[in-house]
Design an enzyme around this catalytic site. Structure first.
Site: not given
Ligand code: FEO
Length: 395
Positions: A23, A79, A81, A83, A147, A166, A194, A227
């Site tokens: 981030h 998701h 995002e 990544d 999230h 996530d 996290y 992750h």
């Molecule tokens: Fe919310 Fe691992 O991206």
């Protein structure tokens, strides 16, 4: 290269030992991380998520070594995002007609980031499912605000794998892939970091979502997040931890956070720590200068704490910018059910303790009346207030 998860399910992601932050620089990383994508090869071939954009070509090359890309029947985007979706645009250039399954919000996030494409988008909601052959199905579970509004998990029947994205993840590089093979101390620490720094603001939603997942009564053999380590040894242990963490979690800990100009406020911080050891010997006490220590690591300690003491000298009729910025971040994490005390030195006007009290109350803490405000250098009279402050804070 791919690694076996179970039967016809393989991990195919990127383990990033060099990543130092996430981030932007808002989340520190000390033990690497990974972006976990998964390849399912039943009668249908399914790709679940991709990797961060800098690794997209390596990811696509690795995928090509395993399969002809045209064999992919559909892609699940849990998701949007970057990544996890960072390889999508280049992958779709090669297989532009491949269906994508995601939430309605994920379409907004993909189009917002990558522009509108003529992709075959299929919106799914909680409970929707797709047959993948061999008697197995993928069932989708919306994970709104865990999230992001677009977040989703995918459950695979037969193999009983929850691809949780996530949720339940960690920024932690685990070459061995599985939780039982990972360094256990680091695994717990990184999972908690996290949660504290990313998921805590959404704790009420986490609690409800966990109740919902448990009520579905689905057998879960593996939790495969996007992750860090894959939970195959007692996978429900991380669900149980999340249930506890989502419920105003605290341990018997006091965290003292401060910055200082000429060491006076440092001395008060250490005197408060000393008083805590005397008043409540069982309580774990940690002390951080927030101008020097990592803010995310401090937040993890605050997450564990039942009380904090926050200190700043007065400068420019205000508190130091380091403490102000730290409290601003603290407020966004929405910690609940924690007490706070305040302290600081001053030479002239002396507003810092009053401002700290207002700021910590605004951040959701129960601020105690007792405080230590010391003119010039703190002396024995100032230090003598530490015991009463700690008694009030930890009683
Ligand atoms: Fe919310 Fe691992 O991206």
């Amino acid at each position: 290269m791919k690694q076996l998860v179970k039967n016809n399910v393989h991990w195919l992601g990127y383990i990033d030992w060099e990543l130092e932050s996430f981030h932007g620089d808002d989340y520190s990383i000390y033990n690497g991380s990974s972006q976990n994508a998964y390849l399912i090869q039943e009668e249908k071939t399914v790709l679940i998520d991709t990797v961060w954009a800098p690794h997209r070509f390596e990811f696509i090359d690795n995928l090509k070594k395993e399969i002809d890309l045209n064999e992919i029947d559909f892609i699940v985007v849990n998701h949007g995002e970057v990544d996890h979706s960072g390889a999508l645009v280049d992958l779709m250039k090669e297989i532009p007609d491949t269906p994508i399954y995601c939430t309605a919000n994920a379409i907004k996030s993909l189009e917002g980031q990558y522009g509108k494409h003529d992709w075959n988008m299929n919106v799914v909601k909680t409970g929707d499912s797709v047959d993948i052959g061999n008697g197995k199905q993928l069932i989708f579970v919306e994970m709104r605000m865990l999230h992001w509004p677009d977040s989703m998990a995918t459950y695979m029947t037969g193999d009983n794998i929850l691809f949780s994205n996530d949720a339940f993840g960690q920024h932690f590089a685990v070459e061995e892939l599985f939780n039982d093979r990972a360094d256990q101390c680091l695994l717990e620490k990184e999972a908690m970091k996290y949660y504290a720094n990313i998921l805590n603001p959404f704790s009420p939603l986490v609690a409800r979502k966990i109740e919902e997942i448990v009520a579905l009564n689905l057998p879960i053999d593996i939790i495969a997040p996007s992750h860090g380590a894959i939970w195959r040894d007692n996978p429900m242990q991380i669900v149980e931890k999340y249930a506890a963490w989502a419920n105003n979690y605290q341990e018997d800990q006091l965290t003292i956070v401060y910055d200082t100009m000429w060491e006076g406020t440092t001395k008060i911080a250490h005197k408060i720590a000393e008083a805590a050891r005397e008043v409540s010997p069982e309580t774990v006490v940690k002390v951080f200068n927030c101008a020097k220590a990592d803010k995310n690591e401090i937040m993890t300690e605050v997450f564990k704490s039942r009380a904090v003491a926050v200190g700043s000298p007065t400068n420019g009729n205000d508190i130091l910018s380091s403490v102000d910025g730290w409290i601003h971040f603290l407020k966004t994490l929405k910690f609940k059910n924690k007490k706070a005390a305040t302290f600081g030195c001053y030479g002239w006007s002396g507003e810092s303790v009053k401002i700290l009290k207002e700021s910590m109350a605004d951040a959701g803490f129960e601020v105690i009346e007792e405080s230590i405000s010391s003119l010039w250098n703190p002396d024995e009279e100032d230090f003598s207030q530490a015991k009463a402050l700690v008694e009030s804070l930890l009683k």
